[in-house]
Scaffold this active site. Structure first.
Site, mmCIF file in Angstrom:
data_model
loop_
_atom_site.group_PDB
_atom_site.id
_atom_site.type_symbol
_atom_site.label_atom_id
_atom_site.label_comp_id
_atom_site.label_asym_id
_atom_site.label_seq_id
_atom_site.Cartn_x
_atom_site.Cartn_y
_atom_site.Cartn_z
ATOM 1 N N TYR A 67 -5.589 -2.424 -5.038
ATOM 2 C CA TYR A 67 -6.122 -3.414 -5.974
ATOM 3 C C TYR A 67 -7.594 -3.097 -6.228
ATOM 4 O O TYR A 67 -8.295 -2.587 -5.353
ATOM 5 C CB TYR A 67 -5.994 -4.824 -5.394
ATOM 6 C CG TYR A 67 -4.570 -5.265 -5.133
ATOM 7 C CD1 TYR A 67 -3.669 -5.442 -6.178
ATOM 8 C CD2 TYR A 67 -4.121 -5.506 -3.833
ATOM 9 C CE1 TYR A 67 -2.361 -5.863 -5.941
ATOM 10 C CE2 TYR A 67 -2.820 -5.923 -3.587
ATOM 11 C CZ TYR A 67 -1.941 -6.095 -4.646
ATOM 12 O OH TYR A 67 -0.658 -6.501 -4.403
ATOM 13 N N PHE A 78 0.345 -3.345 -1.265
ATOM 14 C CA PHE A 78 0.799 -4.682 -1.652
ATOM 15 C C PHE A 78 0.025 -5.813 -0.975
ATOM 16 O O PHE A 78 0.161 -6.969 -1.364
ATOM 17 C CB PHE A 78 2.310 -4.875 -1.413
ATOM 18 C CG PHE A 78 3.166 -4.011 -2.296
ATOM 19 C CD1 PHE A 78 3.416 -4.374 -3.624
ATOM 20 C CD2 PHE A 78 3.717 -2.824 -1.824
ATOM 21 C CE1 PHE A 78 4.193 -3.565 -4.444
ATOM 22 C CE2 PHE A 78 4.493 -2.016 -2.636
ATOM 23 C CZ PHE A 78 4.741 -2.390 -3.961
ATOM 24 N N HIS A 188 10.663 -2.533 -9.420
ATOM 25 C CA HIS A 188 9.402 -2.950 -8.796
ATOM 26 C C HIS A 188 9.318 -4.480 -8.757
ATOM 27 O O HIS A 188 9.844 -5.149 -9.643
ATOM 28 C CB HIS A 188 8.245 -2.371 -9.620
ATOM 29 C CG HIS A 188 6.931 -2.404 -8.929
ATOM 30 N ND1 HIS A 188 6.117 -3.529 -8.921
ATOM 31 C CD2 HIS A 188 6.269 -1.464 -8.216
ATOM 32 C CE1 HIS A 188 5.015 -3.265 -8.234
ATOM 33 N NE2 HIS A 188 5.086 -2.026 -7.792
#
Length: 221
Positions: A67, A78, A188
Protein backbone atom coordinates in the site's frame (compact mmCIF):
# COMPACT_ATOMS: atom_id res chain seq x y z
CA UNK A 1 26.09 -8.34 -0.48
CA UNK A 2 25.42 -8.33 3.25
CA UNK A 3 21.63 -8.23 3.28
CA UNK A 4 19.96 -8.09 6.68
CA UNK A 5 17.36 -10.83 6.37
CA UNK A 6 16.32 -13.74 8.58
CA UNK A 7 19.17 -16.35 8.56
CA UNK A 8 17.28 -19.31 7.06
CA UNK A 9 16.19 -17.12 4.15
CA UNK A 10 19.66 -15.69 3.77
CA UNK A 11 21.01 -19.22 3.38
CA UNK A 12 18.64 -20.23 0.55
CA UNK A 13 18.74 -16.86 -1.24
CA UNK A 14 22.49 -16.12 -1.11
CA UNK A 15 22.75 -16.68 -4.86
CA UNK A 16 20.22 -13.92 -5.49
CA UNK A 17 21.99 -11.43 -3.24
CA UNK A 18 25.18 -11.97 -5.24
CA UNK A 19 23.53 -11.27 -8.60
CA UNK A 20 24.17 -7.95 -10.36
CA UNK A 21 20.47 -7.14 -10.53
CA UNK A 22 20.13 -7.31 -6.74
CA UNK A 23 23.03 -4.92 -6.23
CA UNK A 24 21.36 -2.44 -8.59
CA UNK A 25 18.02 -2.95 -6.84
CA UNK A 26 19.58 -2.33 -3.42
CA UNK A 27 21.22 0.89 -4.63
CA UNK A 28 17.95 2.10 -6.14
CA UNK A 29 15.97 1.35 -2.98
CA UNK A 30 18.57 2.99 -0.70
CA UNK A 31 18.49 6.09 -2.89
CA UNK A 32 14.70 6.22 -2.78
CA UNK A 33 14.63 6.01 1.03
CA UNK A 34 17.15 8.86 1.22
CA UNK A 35 15.35 11.30 -1.06
CA UNK A 36 11.68 10.22 -1.11
CA UNK A 37 9.00 8.97 1.26
CA UNK A 38 8.92 5.21 0.72
CA UNK A 39 6.71 2.54 2.23
CA UNK A 40 6.87 0.34 4.19
CA UNK A 41 9.32 1.77 6.75
CA UNK A 42 12.80 0.42 5.93
CA UNK A 43 12.81 -1.83 9.01
CA UNK A 44 9.75 -3.66 7.61
CA UNK A 45 10.94 -4.35 4.04
CA UNK A 46 11.80 -7.97 4.92
CA UNK A 47 9.23 -8.33 7.72
CA UNK A 48 7.42 -11.22 6.02
CA UNK A 49 10.68 -13.18 6.07
CA UNK A 50 11.47 -12.27 9.69
CA UNK A 51 8.09 -13.48 10.93
CA UNK A 52 7.99 -16.61 8.75
CA UNK A 53 11.40 -18.34 8.48
CA UNK A 54 12.02 -20.54 5.45
CA UNK A 55 11.63 -23.83 7.30
CA UNK A 56 8.44 -22.63 9.06
CA UNK A 57 6.49 -21.71 5.91
CA UNK A 58 3.27 -23.70 5.50
CA UNK A 59 1.21 -21.35 3.33
CA UNK A 60 2.15 -18.67 0.79
CA UNK A 61 -0.25 -15.86 -0.12
CA UNK A 62 0.99 -13.70 -3.00
CA UNK A 63 0.20 -10.01 -3.26
CA UNK A 64 1.46 -7.45 -5.74
CA UNK A 65 2.47 -4.02 -4.36
CA UNK A 66 2.66 -2.57 -0.85
CA UNK A 67 0.00 0.00 0.00
CA UNK A 68 1.26 3.48 -0.80
CA UNK A 69 -0.49 5.76 1.71
CA UNK A 70 0.69 6.82 5.19
CA UNK A 71 1.03 4.07 7.81
CA UNK A 72 -0.64 1.40 5.66
CA UNK A 73 2.18 -0.87 4.42
CA UNK A 74 3.78 -2.98 7.14
CA UNK A 75 5.76 -5.54 5.15
CA UNK A 76 3.00 -8.17 4.93
CA UNK A 77 0.86 -8.60 1.81
CA UNK A 78 -2.76 -7.45 2.27
CA UNK A 79 -2.03 -6.25 5.85
CA UNK A 80 -1.96 -2.73 7.29
CA UNK A 81 -0.57 -1.20 10.46
CA UNK A 82 -2.59 -1.16 13.67
CA UNK A 83 -5.10 1.68 13.88
CA UNK A 84 -5.36 2.00 10.08
CA UNK A 85 -8.77 1.39 8.52
CA UNK A 86 -9.01 -2.07 6.98
CA UNK A 87 -8.66 -1.96 3.16
CA UNK A 88 -11.53 -3.29 1.00
CA UNK A 89 -9.62 -6.38 -0.21
CA UNK A 90 -8.83 -7.41 3.35
CA UNK A 91 -12.44 -6.84 4.43
CA UNK A 92 -13.47 -9.22 1.64
CA UNK A 93 -10.89 -11.77 2.83
CA UNK A 94 -12.46 -11.60 6.31
CA UNK A 95 -15.93 -12.04 4.75
CA UNK A 96 -14.78 -15.15 2.92
CA UNK A 97 -13.25 -16.56 6.13
CA UNK A 98 -16.69 -16.21 7.73
CA UNK A 99 -18.43 -17.72 4.68
CA UNK A 100 -15.94 -20.56 4.42
CA UNK A 101 -15.20 -21.50 8.03
CA UNK A 102 -18.40 -20.20 9.68
CA UNK A 103 -16.29 -18.23 12.14
CA UNK A 104 -15.07 -14.66 12.42
CA UNK A 105 -11.40 -14.10 11.70
CA UNK A 106 -9.14 -14.14 14.76
CA UNK A 107 -7.57 -10.90 13.49
CA UNK A 108 -8.50 -7.65 15.17
CA UNK A 109 -7.76 -4.79 12.79
CA UNK A 110 -5.60 -5.24 9.72
CA UNK A 111 -2.16 -6.40 10.93
CA UNK A 112 -1.84 -10.06 9.90
CA UNK A 113 1.19 -10.80 12.09
CA UNK A 114 -0.56 -13.71 13.83
CA UNK A 115 -0.99 -15.46 10.46
CA UNK A 116 2.68 -14.87 9.62
CA UNK A 117 3.79 -16.33 12.94
CA UNK A 118 1.78 -19.48 12.19
CA UNK A 119 3.62 -20.04 8.91
CA UNK A 120 1.71 -17.93 6.39
CA UNK A 121 4.24 -16.11 4.17
CA UNK A 122 2.44 -12.92 3.10
CA UNK A 123 4.63 -12.05 0.14
CA UNK A 124 4.23 -9.05 -2.13
CA UNK A 125 5.84 -9.23 -5.57
CA UNK A 126 7.33 -5.77 -5.00
CA UNK A 127 8.56 -5.01 -1.50
CA UNK A 128 8.72 -1.20 -1.59
CA UNK A 129 6.80 1.71 -3.14
CA UNK A 130 7.10 5.50 -3.29
CA UNK A 131 4.41 7.34 -1.30
CA UNK A 132 1.21 8.05 -3.24
CA UNK A 133 2.63 6.45 -6.41
CA UNK A 134 1.23 2.96 -6.94
CA UNK A 135 3.60 0.66 -8.80
CA UNK A 136 6.49 3.13 -8.63
CA UNK A 137 9.04 0.45 -7.66
CA UNK A 138 7.92 -2.14 -10.18
CA UNK A 139 10.40 -3.42 -12.77
CA UNK A 140 13.43 -2.49 -10.64
CA UNK A 141 14.33 -6.06 -9.63
CA UNK A 142 11.96 -6.90 -6.80
CA UNK A 143 9.84 -9.16 -9.02
CA UNK A 144 12.89 -11.24 -9.98
CA UNK A 145 13.81 -11.57 -6.31
CA UNK A 146 10.32 -12.65 -5.23
CA UNK A 147 10.11 -15.05 -8.19
CA UNK A 148 13.23 -16.68 -6.74
CA UNK A 149 11.53 -16.90 -3.32
CA UNK A 150 8.55 -18.75 -4.83
CA UNK A 151 10.86 -21.03 -6.83
CA UNK A 152 13.07 -22.00 -3.88
CA UNK A 153 10.00 -22.77 -1.76
CA UNK A 154 8.58 -24.96 -4.52
CA UNK A 155 11.86 -26.79 -5.05
CA UNK A 156 13.15 -27.24 -1.51
CA UNK A 157 9.96 -27.68 0.52
CA UNK A 158 7.11 -30.23 0.38
CA UNK A 159 3.34 -29.99 0.89
CA UNK A 160 2.99 -26.22 1.00
CA UNK A 161 -0.22 -24.39 0.17
CA UNK A 162 0.08 -21.56 -2.36
CA UNK A 163 -2.95 -19.24 -2.48
CA UNK A 164 -2.98 -17.26 -5.72
CA UNK A 165 -5.65 -14.57 -5.96
CA UNK A 166 -6.01 -12.91 -9.36
CA UNK A 167 -4.19 -13.19 -12.67
CA UNK A 168 -1.00 -11.50 -11.49
CA UNK A 169 -0.43 -13.96 -8.65
CA UNK A 170 -1.37 -16.92 -10.83
CA UNK A 171 1.18 -15.93 -13.47
CA UNK A 172 3.83 -15.54 -10.78
CA UNK A 173 2.92 -18.99 -9.46
CA UNK A 174 3.52 -20.80 -12.75
CA UNK A 175 6.90 -22.05 -11.42
CA UNK A 176 5.23 -23.97 -8.57
CA UNK A 177 5.44 -27.77 -8.79
CA UNK A 178 1.79 -28.77 -8.33
CA UNK A 179 2.77 -32.42 -7.85
CA UNK A 180 4.41 -31.45 -4.51
CA UNK A 181 2.17 -28.65 -3.30
CA UNK A 182 -1.46 -27.53 -3.20
CA UNK A 183 -2.13 -24.49 -5.42
CA UNK A 184 -5.43 -22.69 -4.79
CA UNK A 185 -6.46 -20.21 -7.49
CA UNK A 186 -9.39 -17.82 -7.65
CA UNK A 187 -10.34 -14.26 -8.48
CA UNK A 188 -8.75 -11.44 -6.46
CA UNK A 189 -10.54 -10.26 -3.27
CA UNK A 190 -10.62 -6.68 -4.60
CA UNK A 191 -14.15 -5.22 -4.76
CA UNK A 192 -13.68 -5.12 -8.55
CA UNK A 193 -13.46 -8.91 -8.81
CA UNK A 194 -14.51 -10.52 -5.52
CA UNK A 195 -17.96 -11.44 -6.86
CA UNK A 196 -16.41 -13.03 -9.97
CA UNK A 197 -15.02 -16.08 -8.21
CA UNK A 198 -13.39 -15.04 -4.93
CA UNK A 199 -16.48 -15.28 -2.75
CA UNK A 200 -17.38 -18.94 -2.39
CA UNK A 201 -13.92 -20.21 -3.39
CA UNK A 202 -13.32 -21.60 0.14
CA UNK A 203 -9.51 -21.23 0.18
CA UNK A 204 -9.19 -21.35 3.95
CA UNK A 205 -10.97 -24.66 4.50
CA UNK A 206 -9.12 -26.21 1.52
CA UNK A 207 -5.83 -25.01 2.95
CA UNK A 208 -6.47 -26.36 6.44
CA UNK A 209 -7.77 -29.71 5.18
CA UNK A 210 -4.57 -30.16 3.16
CA UNK A 211 -2.34 -29.21 6.10
CA UNK A 212 -4.14 -31.63 8.40
CA UNK A 213 -3.96 -34.40 5.78
CA UNK A 214 -0.20 -33.87 5.63
CA UNK A 215 0.24 -34.00 9.39
CA UNK A 216 0.52 -30.25 10.04
CA UNK A 217 -1.34 -27.90 12.35
CA UNK A 218 -4.08 -25.93 10.57
CA UNK A 219 -3.96 -22.14 10.48
CA UNK A 220 -6.13 -20.17 12.90
CA UNK A 221 -7.50 -17.73 10.37
Amino acid sequence: MDVKIEPSWKKVLTGEFNEDYFGKLAEFVKGEYKKETVYPPAKFVFRAFELTPFDKVKVVILGQDPYHEFNQANGLAFAVGQGVSTPPSLLNIYKEIKNDLKIDSTIKGGDLESWARQGVLLLNATLTVRAHQAGSHQNKGWERFTDAVVKVLSEQRQNLVFILWGNYAQKKGQVIDESKHLVIKSAHPSPLSAYNGFFGSAPFSQCNAYLIFNGQEPIEW
